[in-house]
Every structure is written in C-alpha cells, then in structure tokens.
Design a protein around this motif. Structure first.
Motif, PDB file in Angstrom:
ATOM      1  N   SER A   1      -1.531  -9.264  -9.428  1.00  0.00           N
ATOM      2  CA  SER A   1      -1.276  -8.752  -8.184  1.00  0.00           C
ATOM      3  C   SER A   1      -2.300  -8.346  -7.673  1.00  0.00           C
ATOM      4  CB  SER A   1      -0.216  -7.506  -9.085  1.00  0.00           C
ATOM      5  OG  SER A   1       0.244  -6.897  -7.847  1.00  0.00           O
TER       6      SER A   1
ATOM      7  N   HIS B   1      -0.101  -1.743  -5.089  1.00  0.00           N
ATOM      8  CA  HIS B   1       0.719  -2.540  -6.081  1.00  0.00           C
ATOM      9  C   HIS B   1       2.035  -2.027  -6.368  1.00  0.00           C
ATOM     10  CE1 HIS B   1       1.831  -4.381 -10.000  1.00  0.00           C
ATOM     11  NE2 HIS B   1       1.799  -3.107 -10.361  1.00  0.00           N
TER      12      HIS B   1
ATOM     13  N   THR C   1       3.637   0.155  -4.212  1.00  0.00           N
ATOM     14  CA  THR C   1       4.663   0.341  -3.424  1.00  0.00           C
ATOM     15  C   THR C   1       4.953  -0.878  -2.636  1.00  0.00           C
ATOM     16  OG1 THR C   1       2.615   1.122  -2.141  1.00  0.00           O
ATOM     17  CG2 THR C   1       3.923   2.894  -3.093  1.00  0.00           C
ATOM     18  N   ALA C   2       3.933  -2.047  -2.725  1.00  0.00           N
ATOM     19  CA  ALA C   2       3.910  -3.119  -1.760  1.00  0.00           C
ATOM     20  C   ALA C   2       3.835  -2.614  -0.300  1.00  0.00           C
ATOM     21  CB  ALA C   2       5.180  -4.027  -1.933  1.00  0.00           C
TER      22      ALA C   2
ATOM     23  N   MET D   1       9.304  12.958 -13.495  1.00  0.00           N
ATOM     24  CA  MET D   1       9.126  11.324 -13.269  1.00  0.00           C
ATOM     25  C   MET D   1       7.527  11.120 -13.155  1.00  0.00           C
ATOM     26  SD  MET D   1      11.395   9.601 -10.426  1.00  0.00           S
ATOM     27  CE  MET D   1      11.206   7.664 -10.570  1.00  0.00           C
TER      28      MET D   1
ATOM     29  N   VAL E   1       6.403  13.644  -1.017  1.00  0.00           N
ATOM     30  CA  VAL E   1       6.891  12.818  -0.127  1.00  0.00           C
ATOM     31  C   VAL E   1       8.095  13.652   0.591  1.00  0.00           C
ATOM     32  CG1 VAL E   1       8.441  11.980  -1.729  1.00  0.00           C
ATOM     33  CG2 VAL E   1       7.875  10.566   0.254  1.00  0.00           C
TER      34      VAL E   1
ATOM     35  N   LYS F   1       4.412  10.254   3.531  1.00  0.00           N
ATOM     36  CA  LYS F   1       4.688   9.154   2.294  1.00  0.00           C
ATOM     37  C   LYS F   1       3.817   9.935   1.255  1.00  0.00           C
ATOM     38  CE  LYS F   1       5.250   4.893   4.749  1.00  0.00           C
ATOM     39  NZ  LYS F   1       4.900   3.346   4.903  1.00  0.00           N
TER      40      LYS F   1
ATOM     41  N   SER G   1       5.962   7.497  -7.867  1.00  0.00           N
ATOM     42  CA  SER G   1       5.283   6.427  -8.180  1.00  0.00           C
ATOM     43  C   SER G   1       3.864   6.295  -7.748  1.00  0.00           C
ATOM     44  CB  SER G   1       5.854   5.142  -7.957  1.00  0.00           C
ATOM     45  OG  SER G   1       7.390   5.330  -8.128  1.00  0.00           O
TER      46      SER G   1
ATOM     47  N   THR H   1      10.857   7.962  -0.058  1.00  0.00           N
ATOM     48  CA  THR H   1       9.839   7.392   0.395  1.00  0.00           C
ATOM     49  C   THR H   1       9.247   7.658   1.640  1.00  0.00           C
ATOM     50  OG1 THR H   1      11.159   5.523   1.406  1.00  0.00           O
ATOM     51  CG2 THR H   1      10.491   5.006  -0.670  1.00  0.00           C
TER      52      THR H   1
ATOM     53  N   ASP I   1       9.980   6.225   4.386  1.00  0.00           N
ATOM     54  CA  ASP I   1       9.780   4.759   4.761  1.00  0.00           C
ATOM     55  C   ASP I   1      11.054   4.402   5.410  1.00  0.00           C
ATOM     56  OD1 ASP I   1       9.377   2.157   5.336  1.00  0.00           O
ATOM     57  OD2 ASP I   1       8.251   1.738   3.387  1.00  0.00           O
TER      58      ASP I   1
ATOM     59  N   VAL J   1       9.375  -4.118  -7.638  1.00  0.00           N
ATOM     60  CA  VAL J   1       8.343  -3.898  -6.350  1.00  0.00           C
ATOM     61  C   VAL J   1       6.992  -4.727  -7.012  1.00  0.00           C
ATOM     62  CG1 VAL J   1       7.243  -1.812  -7.477  1.00  0.00           C
ATOM     63  CG2 VAL J   1       6.879  -2.307  -5.020  1.00  0.00           C
ATOM     64  N   GLY J   2       6.403  -5.360  -5.793  1.00  0.00           N
ATOM     65  CA  GLY J   2       5.303  -6.096  -6.020  1.00  0.00           C
ATOM     66  C   GLY J   2       4.923  -7.299  -5.387  1.00  0.00           C
ATOM     67  N   PHE J   3       4.057  -7.864  -6.191  1.00  0.00           N
ATOM     68  CA  PHE J   3       3.244  -9.286  -5.586  1.00  0.00           C
ATOM     69  C   PHE J   3       3.757 -10.519  -6.145  1.00  0.00           C
ATOM     70  CE2 PHE J   3       1.602  -5.406  -3.521  1.00  0.00           C
ATOM     71  CZ  PHE J   3       1.206  -5.944  -2.650  1.00  0.00           C
ATOM     72  N   VAL J   4       3.898 -10.291  -7.696  1.00  0.00           N
ATOM     73  CA  VAL J   4       4.224 -11.625  -8.719  1.00  0.00           C
ATOM     74  C   VAL J   4       5.694 -11.664  -8.915  1.00  0.00           C
ATOM     75  CG1 VAL J   4       3.294 -12.558 -10.774  1.00  0.00           C
ATOM     76  CG2 VAL J   4       1.958 -11.235  -9.177  1.00  0.00           C
TER      77      VAL J   4
ATOM     78  N   ARG K   1       9.113  -7.400  -0.752  1.00  0.00           N
ATOM     79  CA  ARG K   1       8.221  -7.105  -1.916  1.00  0.00           C
ATOM     80  C   ARG K   1       8.338  -5.704  -2.153  1.00  0.00           C
ATOM     81  NH1 ARG K   1       2.455  -9.128   0.360  1.00  0.00           N
ATOM     82  NH2 ARG K   1       2.199 -11.148  -0.711  1.00  0.00           N
ATOM     83  N   LYS K   2       9.022  -4.739  -1.113  1.00  0.00           N
ATOM     84  CA  LYS K   2       9.271  -3.307  -1.540  1.00  0.00           C
ATOM     85  C   LYS K   2      10.308  -2.864  -2.527  1.00  0.00           C
ATOM     86  CE  LYS K   2       6.914  -1.340   2.450  1.00  0.00           C
ATOM     87  NZ  LYS K   2       7.180  -0.691   3.660  1.00  0.00           N
TER      88      LYS K   2
ATOM     89  N   SER L   1      10.209   2.268  -9.014  1.00  0.00           N
ATOM     90  CA  SER L   1      11.188   3.226  -9.820  1.00  0.00           C
ATOM     91  C   SER L   1      11.827   4.085  -8.814  1.00  0.00           C
ATOM     92  CB  SER L   1      10.094   3.918 -10.772  1.00  0.00           C
ATOM     93  OG  SER L   1       9.672   3.001 -11.477  1.00  0.00           O
ATOM     94  N   SER L   2      11.165   4.700  -7.988  1.00  0.00           N
ATOM     95  CA  SER L   2      11.518   5.801  -7.247  1.00  0.00           C
ATOM     96  C   SER L   2      12.741   5.454  -6.330  1.00  0.00           C
ATOM     97  CB  SER L   2      10.597   6.676  -6.248  1.00  0.00           C
ATOM     98  OG  SER L   2       9.510   6.974  -7.196  1.00  0.00           O
TER      99      SER L   2
END
Lengths: 206, 206
Positions: free
Chosen positions: A15, A41, A43-44, A78, A159, A185, A189, B43, B45, B159-162, B184-185, B188-189
């Motif tokens: 990743s 990683h 949060t992407a 958390m 956040v 933000k 996590s 988030t 976001d 979440v992530g890249f892989v 990708r997003k 846990s939260s």
C-alpha cells in the motif's frame, strides 16, 4: 528493532508503495512523510499530506518520549484501540483513554474534557492523542497555558464541524511539541495512524 | 425510544445542522441521508454523500435485524470499539470482532480473514461490519456465493489501496442487503458511523 519481527504487514508495504507512486510533489521531510503516508493509507485521502502540521521539535520529542515509556493518553476508546497492538509490539507504554477515567462529567463539561483534565494532573508530561473531542483539546490547551507544564507531544486531530478548527488554533498558539491536522478533518483512525507511525519510527531507529 | 434519553449528544445535533446547510443537492432519501450525514460528521468529508451505495432492502433489513438482536460481527477491534456504546444504549446485540476470535491465521490467510470465516460458520445471518480488512470482505463474499446463506446486512467499508476496490466489487455482485462505500475510501470510523446511524434509526422508530 530488538527482534526480527516486522512491524508493518507486507500488505501495508504494498500500500505504501502505491502511495509513493501517486503522492506527487510535497514539502515533507522523510520522517514527516512516513507519518503522512500512514495517515493516507488509513483514509485513502491524499489531502492529509497538505493538512498535517509538525512543530520543529515534534517528531524528535515524540520518539524520545516513546522510548522512555512515557504514558500515552487518548481522548476516546477508539483511538486507544487503534494503537494498542503497536504499543504492545514496541515500547509497551502505559496507555489510557481519558473518557474511560470518569463515569460522570463535571458540571458544564463533556466527559472526555473532564477525563483529559484529570489525566493532565496525573501525567502532565504524557503523550496526548486527541482524535475525536475538540472540547478535550481546548480544555487541555487552556490548562497548559495556565501552567508551566508541557506534555511530551500533543497530536491534535479532532474531527468535525463544532469547535474543531478553534481547538486546533488554540493548540497552534502553544509552544508545545505538536502534530496537528489543520481544518475540519481528523478522527480516531487518523490520530491512531499518526501515533502508530511514530512508534514505527522510534522502534526502527532504536 | 423506550426511555427519555437522547441517543445523540447536543453537539452532534449542532454538527448535523451545519452539514444540512452545506450539503447542497443530493439524491439520497431521508434514511440514506441520516446515514451519510453521520459519516460526514465522522470524517468532515462531504465526498461520502456520493460514495455510499445502498441496496434497496439494506436499511429495512438492518433495522429489522438490529431490533431482533441479531449478532453484530466487525472485522477489527476498532470498529467494535466504535459501536459498543451505541449498541449498549439500544438493543444490546451480541457484538464480536472477527480478528479477536483467532490467535493464529490459517495458512495463506490473514487473521481477520480466518476470523470472519469462523464467525460466518457460527452466525451466517449476522450483521457484518467491515471497516478495515478487504481480505475479510473478499473471503466473506466468496463463502456466501458458495452457500445458500445470507447475512442480514453487510457494511462494506474497507479502506486503502490493495484489494479494497476489488472487495467492494465482489460485494456489489452479491444479492445480499448491503451498504457500501465505493472506491478506496472507508475505514473503521466510517463503518462504525454507518452502523451507529442504523442503530439510531432503528431505535427512534421503535
């Protein structure tokens, strides 16, 4: 590193390699980037590369404190949960969540705020990791500016939409080793990822 | 609601009001929006309003299952930690983290993947909340498509890249009540926020 165990899972390394390819230009030094990369990683969300702020002494102070087994205080459960495994694999710092220290909030305060102030009485030089509660960060900043005591590090990553930006501005005004996420933000996590990245840096350069 | 206690803190309600002002146009119905709003709160976001996908039966199935005290299975401890308080305030569903069910992974598998498959044997009709491990989501989807069993709900928010996008595509192909975060997003939260929003919906319409 005191034994042969790898702190980062191979999937995490894969990743990281993808993030390295995609990150583009940034102004972070290598330790700062190690932290930003772990947050990305988690949060992407590449925006975190631009939102992280490091006081000049932050990472060195954090590494020294982690190695000295300074207690780590999180605002909520958390965040604590998110760092428990890595703390156990490395320096085994004493680890508590402020909100879990109190069953009832003091009048006019949130439970997290009440908890963080009690923790600051006991561990004024601790490592504070705030991923959720701006009220806790504001109260901590107020108490620090009234005292001569300085935590070893504050991670300021609450956040949200209410009091969050103000709490980070209050932290920015303090001369305390700190890593902040600017703006709205942040999150549990994100706060946990910052601390976990610091643990890896401290351990791999042990 | 069976007693007068408010599930949402007044600060959370303030935060929701700000999101209502800023969200702009969207195509979510009122229940979907209640979920999206909690994720955005968690988030900061707004992109999540566009990333969330709901199967037509997802929210109704989730509400029915939560009220029937169907067990909730999370992939990791952080997701479990993020929903523990709200579960305790509402229906007290049995709650476990898959990764905590196994001390050693099966050969060629991650620990979370091994744990989720054991949980599926025990609770094939449970509520699955995946906020971290795409390997767990992929394994769960494979096992479901080999069987005639269907969970009451799957929240697919690794979440992530892989393998993350692939795992969500595998979930999308299944005819199972589901709430996904596209792309990708996730995290846990985010996964915890989706489940907490469902608990509030189920409780307030009790």
């Amino acid at each position: 590193m005191s034994d042969g165990e790898r702190l980062n899972h191979p999937i995490l390394e894969q990743s990281f390699a993808i993030i390295d390819q995609e990150i583009g230009n940034h102004s972070l030094n290598s330790w700062e980037y190690a932290i930003a990369r772990r947050v990305i990683h988690t949060t992407a969300d590449f925006e975190f590369a631009e939102l992280l702020r490091f006081s000049t002494d932050a990472i060195e102070s954090a590494i020294a404190c982690l190695r000295r087994k300074v207690p780590i205080i999180t605002d909520v459960g958390m965040v604590k949960q998110g760092i428990t495994t890595m703390v156990a694999k490395t320096f085994n710092n004493f680890l508590i969540a402020a909100v879990e220290q109190v069953s009832v909030a003091d009048a006019g305060k949130t439970r997290t705020e009440t908890g963080i102030l009690r923790c600051f009485e006991q561990y004024p030089q601790g490592i504070y990791v705030i991923g959720n509660a701006p009220t806790a960060l504001l109260a901590l900043c107020d108490r620090i500016s009234e005292s001569n005591l300085k935590p070893g590090l504050i991670i300021g990553a609450p956040v949200g939409f209410v009091s969050v930006v103000e709490s980070k501005q209050a932290l920015a005004r303090l001369s305390v080793p700190q890593i902040r996420v600017e703006g709205r933000k942040g999150g549990s996590s994100v706060a946990a990822a910052i601390l976990n990245a610091l643990l890896v840096l401290a351990w791999e350069n042990f």
